[in-house]
Scaffold this motif. Structure first.
Motif, PDB file in Angstrom:
ATOM      1  N   ARG A  55       0.832  -1.212   0.000  1.00 38.70           N
ATOM      2  CA  ARG A  55       0.000   0.000   0.000  1.00 38.70           C
ATOM      3  C   ARG A  55       0.865   1.262   0.000  1.00 38.70           C
ATOM      4  NH1 ARG A  55      -2.727   3.490   3.758  1.00 38.70           N
ATOM      5  NH2 ARG A  55      -4.684   4.244   2.827  1.00 38.70           N
ATOM      6  N   ILE A  56       0.517   2.160  -0.913  1.00 35.61           N
ATOM      7  CA  ILE A  56       1.100   3.497  -0.930  1.00 35.61           C
ATOM      8  C   ILE A  56       0.019   4.443  -0.411  1.00 35.61           C
ATOM      9  CG2 ILE A  56       2.094   5.339  -2.328  1.00 35.61           C
ATOM     10  CD1 ILE A  56       3.887   2.928  -2.153  1.00 35.61           C
ATOM     11  N   ALA A  57       0.183   4.936   0.784  1.00 35.68           N
ATOM     12  CA  ALA A  57      -0.846   5.784   1.390  1.00 35.68           C
ATOM     13  C   ALA A  57      -0.995   7.084   0.615  1.00 35.68           C
ATOM     14  CB  ALA A  57      -0.488   6.083   2.840  1.00 35.68           C
ATOM     15  N   PRO A  58      -2.223   7.531   0.373  1.00 35.38           N
ATOM     16  CA  PRO A  58      -2.422   8.811  -0.303  1.00 35.38           C
ATOM     17  C   PRO A  58      -1.800   9.950   0.484  1.00 35.38           C
ATOM     18  CG  PRO A  58      -4.479   7.549  -0.195  1.00 35.38           C
ATOM     19  CD  PRO A  58      -3.493   6.861   0.687  1.00 35.38           C
ATOM     20  N   SER A  59      -1.256  10.915  -0.242  1.00 35.43           N
ATOM     21  CA  SER A  59      -0.636  12.068   0.404  1.00 35.43           C
ATOM     22  C   SER A  59      -1.701  13.024   0.942  1.00 35.43           C
ATOM     23  CB  SER A  59       0.261  12.802  -0.591  1.00 35.43           C
ATOM     24  OG  SER A  59       0.684  14.040  -0.067  1.00 35.43           O
ATOM     25  N   ARG A  60      -1.347  13.731   2.005  1.00 37.25           N
ATOM     26  CA  ARG A  60      -2.242  14.749   2.544  1.00 37.25           C
ATOM     27  C   ARG A  60      -1.877  16.152   2.068  1.00 37.25           C
ATOM     28  NH1 ARG A  60      -3.233  12.877   8.866  1.00 37.25           N
ATOM     29  NH2 ARG A  60      -4.106  10.805   8.381  1.00 37.25           N
ATOM     30  N   LEU A  61      -0.981  16.241   1.109  1.00 36.83           N
ATOM     31  CA  LEU A  61      -0.624  17.538   0.545  1.00 36.83           C
ATOM     32  C   LEU A  61      -1.826  18.149  -0.160  1.00 36.83           C
ATOM     33  CD1 LEU A  61       2.884  16.681  -0.947  1.00 36.83           C
ATOM     34  CD2 LEU A  61       2.411  18.102   1.056  1.00 36.83           C
ATOM     35  N   PRO A  62      -1.918  19.467  -0.241  1.00 38.65           N
ATOM     36  CA  PRO A  62      -3.091  20.093  -0.890  1.00 38.65           C
ATOM     37  C   PRO A  62      -3.021  19.974  -2.406  1.00 38.65           C
ATOM     38  CG  PRO A  62      -1.498  21.760  -0.221  1.00 38.65           C
ATOM     39  CD  PRO A  62      -0.985  20.460   0.325  1.00 38.65           C
ATOM     40  N   GLY A  63      -4.157  19.627  -3.012  1.00 38.05           N
ATOM     41  CA  GLY A  63      -4.265  19.631  -4.469  1.00 38.05           C
ATOM     42  C   GLY A  63      -3.814  18.333  -5.118  1.00 38.05           C
ATOM     43  N   ARG A  64      -4.492  17.988  -6.232  1.00 42.08           N
ATOM     44  CA  ARG A  64      -4.155  16.751  -6.930  1.00 42.08           C
ATOM     45  C   ARG A  64      -2.742  16.776  -7.480  1.00 42.08           C
ATOM     46  NH1 ARG A  64      -8.187  15.660 -11.548  1.00 42.08           N
ATOM     47  NH2 ARG A  64      -7.869  17.898 -11.828  1.00 42.08           N
ATOM     48  N   LEU A  65      -2.288  17.932  -7.917  1.00 41.99           N
ATOM     49  CA  LEU A  65      -0.972  18.035  -8.529  1.00 41.99           C
ATOM     50  C   LEU A  65       0.102  17.532  -7.564  1.00 41.99           C
ATOM     51  CD1 LEU A  65       0.281  21.052 -10.620  1.00 41.99           C
ATOM     52  CD2 LEU A  65       1.772  19.916  -8.999  1.00 41.99           C
ATOM     53  N   LEU A  66       0.120  18.049  -6.349  1.00 40.92           N
ATOM     54  CA  LEU A  66       1.116  17.627  -5.368  1.00 40.92           C
ATOM     55  C   LEU A  66       0.869  16.201  -4.877  1.00 40.92           C
ATOM     56  CD1 LEU A  66       1.460  20.898  -3.245  1.00 40.92           C
ATOM     57  CD2 LEU A  66       3.006  20.046  -5.007  1.00 40.92           C
ATOM     58  N   GLN A  67      -0.401  15.833  -4.728  1.00 40.09           N
ATOM     59  CA  GLN A  67      -0.726  14.489  -4.260  1.00 40.09           C
ATOM     60  C   GLN A  67      -0.252  13.427  -5.245  1.00 40.09           C
ATOM     61  OE1 GLN A  67      -4.954  14.631  -3.683  1.00 40.09           O
ATOM     62  NE2 GLN A  67      -4.822  16.008  -1.908  1.00 40.09           N
ATOM     63  N   TYR A  68      -0.501  13.639  -6.540  1.00 43.17           N
ATOM     64  CA  TYR A  68      -0.094  12.656  -7.538  1.00 43.17           C
ATOM     65  C   TYR A  68       1.421  12.580  -7.662  1.00 43.17           C
ATOM     66  CZ  TYR A  68      -4.921  12.069  -9.163  1.00 43.17           C
ATOM     67  OH  TYR A  68      -6.254  11.772  -9.254  1.00 43.17           O
ATOM     68  N   GLN A  69       2.094  13.729  -7.549  1.00 46.89           N
ATOM     69  CA  GLN A  69       3.545  13.704  -7.625  1.00 46.89           C
ATOM     70  C   GLN A  69       4.137  12.949  -6.432  1.00 46.89           C
ATOM     71  OE1 GLN A  69       5.903  14.711  -9.903  1.00 46.89           O
ATOM     72  NE2 GLN A  69       4.143  14.916 -11.264  1.00 46.89           N
ATOM     73  N   CYS A  70       3.574  13.156  -5.268  1.00 49.36           N
ATOM     74  CA  CYS A  70       4.048  12.444  -4.083  1.00 49.36           C
ATOM     75  C   CYS A  70       3.832  10.942  -4.244  1.00 49.36           C
ATOM     76  CB  CYS A  70       3.320  12.960  -2.840  1.00 49.36           C
ATOM     77  SG  CYS A  70       3.883  12.229  -1.288  1.00 49.36           S
ATOM     78  N   PHE A  71       2.676  10.558  -4.753  1.00 47.52           N
ATOM     79  CA  PHE A  71       2.381   9.144  -4.989  1.00 47.52           C
ATOM     80  C   PHE A  71       3.384   8.558  -5.976  1.00 47.52           C
ATOM     81  CE2 PHE A  71       0.126   5.539  -6.804  1.00 47.52           C
ATOM     82  CZ  PHE A  71      -0.504   4.982  -5.706  1.00 47.52           C
ATOM     83  N   ALA A  72       3.680   9.315  -7.051  1.00 49.52           N
ATOM     84  CA  ALA A  72       4.612   8.833  -8.076  1.00 49.52           C
ATOM     85  C   ALA A  72       6.021   8.651  -7.528  1.00 49.52           C
ATOM     86  CB  ALA A  72       4.620   9.800  -9.262  1.00 49.52           C
ATOM     87  N   TRP A  73       6.455   9.571  -6.658  1.00 44.61           N
ATOM     88  CA  TRP A  73       7.786   9.440  -6.060  1.00 44.61           C
ATOM     89  C   TRP A  73       7.856   8.223  -5.153  1.00 44.61           C
ATOM     90  CZ3 TRP A  73      12.054  11.335  -7.745  1.00 44.61           C
ATOM     91  CH2 TRP A  73      12.072  12.562  -8.416  1.00 44.61           C
ATOM     92  N   ARG A  74       6.828   8.002  -4.360  1.00 44.88           N
ATOM     93  CA  ARG A  74       6.821   6.855  -3.458  1.00 44.88           C
ATOM     94  C   ARG A  74       6.801   5.540  -4.243  1.00 44.88           C
ATOM     95  NH1 ARG A  74       2.243   8.942   0.915  1.00 44.88           N
ATOM     96  NH2 ARG A  74       3.567  10.463   2.015  1.00 44.88           N
ATOM     97  N   CYS A  75       5.975   5.490  -5.296  1.00 46.33           N
ATOM     98  CA  CYS A  75       5.921   4.280  -6.127  1.00 46.33           C
ATOM     99  C   CYS A  75       7.268   4.028  -6.803  1.00 46.33           C
ATOM    100  CB  CYS A  75       4.823   4.412  -7.175  1.00 46.33           C
ATOM    101  SG  CYS A  75       3.143   4.239  -6.528  1.00 46.33           S
ATOM    102  N   GLY A  76       7.877   5.106  -7.322  1.00 50.25           N
ATOM    103  CA  GLY A  76       9.163   4.952  -7.993  1.00 50.25           C
ATOM    104  C   GLY A  76      10.234   4.402  -7.063  1.00 50.25           C
ATOM    105  N   ALA A  77      10.272   4.908  -5.862  1.00 52.79           N
ATOM    106  CA  ALA A  77      11.255   4.428  -4.892  1.00 52.79           C
ATOM    107  C   ALA A  77      11.015   2.960  -4.550  1.00 52.79           C
ATOM    108  CB  ALA A  77      11.200   5.292  -3.631  1.00 52.79           C
TER     109      ALA A  77
END
Length: 392
Positions: A55-77
């Protein structure tokens, strides 16, 4: 094979999530093991002994733009740390800052931005500017992701053309259409009273997000206003903040347009209507259009809807311009006035849907996985042989 699937959700009640759900089911039936790198997965999948959920927990950052980028970084790692554990890494569009074997292209932001119906403008206020910047960032990210996948799988030929417009070689693409449950969506007895629909009129169905002008309910309503009074329209979709009930009233259609709000039993609703109308201004490959075909409904759609390419003159009516209300009225009148013609289209639509089942779709993905895996093993063999010689 050991398969890794990377996506946001894997479940039956989500478009892209349903595609991945069915791939998982097909892979398990074929004896493969599957790891899901996602924020959410259907519980019935997680109970299977050959399914692993990272599981990659959804980010609590504001806005889809930052949330999706955070998800992508976690998945990539995560992928870089575990890559050697898998024979196939399957991602969906831009979802991870990592290379992949297979990238399924469900939606291409470059195609949406340049389709002619993109509604946002950079200088029209903060919300519009944010949407434009979000789209442009996604265009760059998708281009990066497609260039770093061995095979790209567009969900329609329309999407394939949009991927190619990013400079991606078409030789690296293999179109695989989305699927449909041909057992669940099938012709059967009508239940109009259950949905508050009148029994007698010729009933069209429109289904989609009622907050988005892209789905084009406004043109459907204008076309209906010019059609005979015995033609009615059922509209399935969430009504909260929707402008269309007011538009229907302003066009004098209050008695002929029936807003059902969200419908959980879409197969039953489709069995209760006479035709499906779907003139979306932009669509990659809509599941609801395939469901209508499977339900044996004659379909009216437009070329800007990706699913239109699976419809021929014998199974539906495909119009050129999504905003041509006059042409849409003519198509509606033709179906409503000729039951024999409508019946022939519906029967042909059902036959076409039989070639687009979820099982067929999953088998095509698994065959592609086998091809990619075989190529990797073949290319790795000379390297292993050379290493063995050097050790000797």
């Amino acid at each position: 094979m050991r398969i890794l699937i990377v996506t946001h959700v894997v479940r039956k009640n989500d478009g892209q999530g349903r595609v991945n759900y069915e791939i998982v089911q097909g892979a398990l039936a074929a004896g493969h093991s599957v790891t899901l790198l996602a924020a959410e997965a259907a519980p019935e999948l997680l109970d299977h002994p050959r399914v692993r959920f990272a599981r990659i927990a959804p980010s609590r950052l504001p806005g889809r733009l930052l949330q999706y980028q955070c998800f992508a970084w976690r998945c990539g790692a995560w992928i870089r740390a575990h890559r050697d554990e898998f024979d196939i890494v399957h991602v969906n569009g831009f979802i991870a800052w990592a290379r992949a074997d297979v990238n399924a292209a469900h939606f291409v932001h470059h195609g949406w931005y340049h389709c002619g119906f993109y509604p946002f403008r950079l200088l029209r206020g903060f919300y519009h500017a944010y949407q434009v910047l979000y789209t442009l960032l996604n265009i760059g990210c998708e281009k990066w992701a497609f260039r770093r996948a061995e095979v790209i799988v567009p969900v329609s030929r329309k999407v394939a053309a949009e991927v190619a417009a990013l400079g991606i070689d078409t030789q690296r693409m293999q179109v695989i259409y989305n699927g449909v449950d041909v057992g669940e969506f099938a012709p059967g007895p009508a239940e109009r009273a259950r949905f508050g629909l009148p029994a007698q009129p010729f009933m069209l169905l429109f289904a989609g997000d009622l907050r988005m002008p892209r789905k084009n309910l406004d043109t459907v309503l204008h076309a209906l206003a010019a059609a005979p009074a015995n033609v009615h329209l059922a509209v399935a979709g969430r009504l909260h903040h929707s402008p269309y009930p007011a538009l229907a009233r302003s066009l004098g259609l209050a008695e002929r347009v029936h807003f059902t709000d969200m419908v959980m039993d879409m197969p039953a609703l489709m069995r209760s209507v006479d035709a499906f109308v779907f003139p979306s201004r932009y669509e990659a490959m809509s599941l609801v259009l395939l469901e209508a075909l499977s339900a044996g409904l004659p379909v009216i759609t437009v070329r800007t809807a990706g699913g239109a390419e699976v419809i021929d003159a014998g199974s539906g009516i495909v119009l050129d311009d999504p905003d041509d209300a006059r042409a849409l009225t003519a198509a509606i009148v033709r179906l409503a006035s000729d039951p024999g013609y409508a019946g022939r289209l519906g029967a042909s639509a059902r036959r076409a849907a039989a070639t687009l089942s979820w099982q067929v779709m999953a088998e095509r993905y698994l065959a592609l996985y086998e091809q990619v895996h075989a190529r990797r093993r073949a290319s790795a063999w000379p390297a292993r042989a050379r290493a063995s010689v050097e050790q000797q």
